[in-house]
Design an enzyme around this catalytic site. Structure first.
Site, PDB file in Angstrom:
ATOM      1  N   ALA A   3      -2.302 113.566  67.030  1.00  0.00           N
ATOM      2  CA  ALA A   3      -1.074 112.950  66.513  1.00  0.00           C
ATOM      3  C   ALA A   3      -0.109 114.033  66.020  1.00  0.00           C
ATOM      4  O   ALA A   3       1.111 113.917  66.212  1.00  0.00           O
ATOM      5  CB  ALA A   3      -1.401 111.972  65.390  1.00  0.00           C
ATOM      6  N   TYR A   4      -0.619 115.074  65.405  1.00  0.00           N
ATOM      7  CA  TYR A   4       0.220 116.173  64.951  1.00  0.00           C
ATOM      8  C   TYR A   4       0.919 116.822  66.140  1.00  0.00           C
ATOM      9  O   TYR A   4       2.132 117.063  66.115  1.00  0.00           O
ATOM     10  CB  TYR A   4      -0.627 117.196  64.187  1.00  0.00           C
TER      11      TYR A   4
END
Length: 130
Positions: A3-4
């Site tokens: 997600a980062y």
């Protein structure tokens, strides 16, 4: 961490599209990677950081690229780019450096912008009438 990585890619794509849409009005946007900085962010990934502590930057070093992009006259009118370590990132990438060509692709940037607009218009902000 996935997600980062996706959020960092979205930042680059939004900078590309914002610059395309508004450069004629004198508005540009760039994205950047401040680098590995020992902060409380690591608590959300179980303390596992993929770089050695010798790769970590001080907060001042981490802020340097942001400051450069905000105030340097050398970058006036420059937008839709990705910077790291006070330089434009190369197209060669590894886990910690560089930028993928698809993250700078204008078609990808436009598509993300349009999908985002659709998502936002489908979910108006409560109390704003929008």
């Amino acid at each position: 961490m996935a997600a980062y990585g996706q959020s960092k890619t979205a930042n680059v794509l939004f900078a590309v599209e914002a610059t395309r849409r508004w450069a004629a009005d004198g508005i540009t946007a760039n994205a950047l990677m401040p680098g590995a900085i020992a902060t409380n962010l690591q608590r959300y990934v179980g303390g596992q950081v993929r770089s050695s502590t010798s790769d970590w930057k001080t907060p001042q070093q981490g802020a340097a690229t942001s400051v450069l992009l905000a105030v340097s006259p050398l970058l006036e009118g420059v937008g839709g780019r990705y910077f790291e370590d006070c330089n434009e990132a190369s197209g060669e990438e590894d886990l910690l450096h560089g930028v993928a060509a698809w993250a700078l692709d204008p078609a990808n940037a436009e598509r993300l912008w349009e999908v985002t607009e659709q998502m936002l218009s489908a979910h108006p902000v409560a109390g704003t009438g929008r």
